[in-house]
Design a protein around this motif. Structure first.
Motif, PDB file in Angstrom:
ATOM      1  N   GLU A  17      33.049 -65.298   4.470  1.00 27.40           N
ATOM      2  CA  GLU A  17      33.084 -65.729   6.134  1.00 27.40           C
ATOM      3  C   GLU A  17      33.887 -64.558   6.642  1.00 27.40           C
ATOM      4  O   GLU A  17      34.920 -64.367   6.857  1.00 27.40           O
ATOM      5  CB  GLU A  17      33.382 -67.050   6.623  1.00 27.40           C
ATOM      6  CG  GLU A  17      33.399 -67.157   7.975  1.00 27.40           C
ATOM      7  CD  GLU A  17      33.626 -68.327   8.376  1.00 27.40           C
ATOM      8  OE1 GLU A  17      33.998 -68.729   9.684  1.00 27.40           O
ATOM      9  OE2 GLU A  17      33.865 -69.356   7.490  1.00 27.40           O
ATOM     10  N   GLY A  19      32.922 -61.524   9.565  1.00 19.70           N
ATOM     11  CA  GLY A  19      32.091 -60.747  10.522  1.00 19.70           C
ATOM     12  C   GLY A  19      30.768 -61.494  10.737  1.00 19.70           C
ATOM     13  O   GLY A  19      30.586 -62.449   9.967  1.00 19.70           O
ATOM     14  N   ARG A  20      29.693 -60.862  11.318  1.00 23.16           N
ATOM     15  CA  ARG A  20      28.651 -61.296  11.592  1.00 23.16           C
ATOM     16  C   ARG A  20      27.587 -61.394  10.115  1.00 23.16           C
ATOM     17  O   ARG A  20      26.522 -62.191  10.066  1.00 23.16           O
ATOM     18  CB  ARG A  20      27.863 -60.991  12.571  1.00 23.16           C
ATOM     19  CG  ARG A  20      27.473 -59.433  12.534  1.00 23.16           C
ATOM     20  CD  ARG A  20      26.568 -59.010  13.885  1.00 23.16           C
ATOM     21  NE  ARG A  20      26.333 -57.486  13.515  1.00 23.16           N
ATOM     22  CZ  ARG A  20      25.475 -56.876  14.652  1.00 23.16           C
ATOM     23  NH1 ARG A  20      25.369 -57.807  15.779  1.00 23.16           N
ATOM     24  NH2 ARG A  20      24.903 -55.670  14.456  1.00 23.16           N
ATOM     25  N   GLY A  21      27.920 -60.533   9.520  1.00 24.32           N
ATOM     26  CA  GLY A  21      27.361 -60.397   8.053  1.00 24.32           C
ATOM     27  C   GLY A  21      27.949 -60.731   6.994  1.00 24.32           C
ATOM     28  O   GLY A  21      27.405 -60.542   5.874  1.00 24.32           O
ATOM     29  N   ASN A  22      28.996 -61.373   6.935  1.00 23.42           N
ATOM     30  CA  ASN A  22      29.820 -61.789   5.724  1.00 23.42           C
ATOM     31  C   ASN A  22      29.955 -60.697   4.869  1.00 23.42           C
ATOM     32  O   ASN A  22      29.595 -60.515   3.664  1.00 23.42           O
ATOM     33  CB  ASN A  22      29.068 -63.045   4.838  1.00 23.42           C
ATOM     34  CG  ASN A  22      29.040 -64.267   5.865  1.00 23.42           C
ATOM     35  OD1 ASN A  22      29.886 -64.642   6.537  1.00 23.42           O
ATOM     36  ND2 ASN A  22      27.822 -64.895   5.698  1.00 23.42           N
ATOM     37  N   GLY A  52      27.009 -69.662   7.506  1.00 23.78           N
ATOM     38  CA  GLY A  52      25.801 -69.412   8.631  1.00 23.78           C
ATOM     39  C   GLY A  52      24.523 -69.346   7.755  1.00 23.78           C
ATOM     40  O   GLY A  52      24.406 -69.896   6.667  1.00 23.78           O
ATOM     41  N   ASP A  60      31.226 -53.475   4.558  1.00 22.74           N
ATOM     42  CA  ASP A  60      31.256 -53.433   5.979  1.00 22.74           C
ATOM     43  C   ASP A  60      31.289 -52.064   6.392  1.00 22.74           C
ATOM     44  O   ASP A  60      32.426 -51.146   6.343  1.00 22.74           O
ATOM     45  CB  ASP A  60      32.785 -54.138   6.121  1.00 22.74           C
ATOM     46  CG  ASP A  60      33.176 -54.230   7.742  1.00 22.74           C
ATOM     47  OD1 ASP A  60      32.444 -53.710   8.532  1.00 22.74           O
ATOM     48  OD2 ASP A  60      34.300 -54.800   7.799  1.00 22.74           O
TER      49      ASP A  60
END
Length: 250
Positions: A17, A19-22, A52, A60
């Motif tokens: 978990e 950021g929005r992209g794991n 999610g 990243d």
């Protein structure tokens, strides 16, 4: 905390978990190593998944863009260490691929013993060359172990991302389940494998992966020099910035 660890009935579930992209930054990579060590001590088997509807989008790149060459020098060894911690996990490890598994995310899944993917819009692929950087040796050898050299070359050279159905047909995932059933199915498989004699399983897994571990151990130091140089070059950092601006910041 970027990785959540929960143990239930001798199965550990590690959930990315970040950021929005794991995605994988230096801290997440280091935390993954520690969480896997904790899981190995406290469970018979484990599941790796994402939060999610995303498994992991890999490295990243926002942190690479922000931190530049100095950050890359710190990050790349941490990335290899994290991937090797997955690959070398002594107990059964099942990937619950709950969405996109791209680049380093696909390597994480490849390092597991079995991959259950969610039906739906998720994509699977390795896109490093599209960004303009090579994989570290550890990542390439993990992918080679899971998929073989010939299929891997076409996938890496093209940078293509495949639908889940195509990924299943090409053996990149082992089975597909409804999104709401992916984690449960992965836990079921992990629990079943975890009932095998632990020492015999660990020895067999080590035997299967020994040639890849040996190649990494023999060549990682020299490969790291070349990969570090390429990732930290002005050209590569410019490519990363361009990709971030075009794709991630839009």
């Amino acid at each position: 905390m970027t990785i959540h660890l929960a143990v239930d009935d001798s199965v550990a579930v590690l959930t990315l978990e970040h950021g929005r992209g794991n995605t994988l930054d230096t801290a997440t990579c280091r935390e993954l190593v520690l969480k896997l060590e904790e899981a190995a001590d406290g469970a018979k088997a484990a599941v790796l998944t994402g939060s999610g509807d995303m498994f992991s989008a890999g490295v990243d790149l926002l942190s690479i863009d922000a931190g530049g060459a100095a950050y890359v020098r710190e990050f790349l060894p941490a990335l290899s260490d994290a991937l090797l911690a997955v690959f070398g996990f002594p107990h059964p490890l099942v990937a619950a691929v709950n969405g996109h598994a791209i680049a380093g995310g696909m390597v994480l899944a490849a390092g597991c013993d079995h991959r259950v993917a969610a039906a739906g819009p998720g994509r699977v692929g390795v896109t490093e060359l599209l960004v303009g950087v090579p994989f570290p040796l550890a990542a390439t050898e993990i992918l080679r172990c899971a998929y073989g050299t010939n299929p891997l070359a076409a996938l890496m050279y093209s940078g293509a991302t495949l639908t889940i159905d195509d990924a299943l047909a090409r053996g990149l995932v082992d089975e597909v389940a409804a999104p709401e059933e992916v984690l449960g199915r992965a836990r079921e498989l992990a629990a079943r494998l975890g009932e095998l004699p632990a020492e015999a399983f660990a020895h067999t897994k080590a035997q299967l992966r020994q040639p890849y571990h040996e190649r990494i151990a023999e060549n990682r130091a020299s490969d790291d020099v070349h990969v570090d140089r390429m990732w930290r070059s002005a050209e590569s950092l410019a490519n990363v910035k361009s990709y971030v601006d075009r794709v991630l910041k839009r």
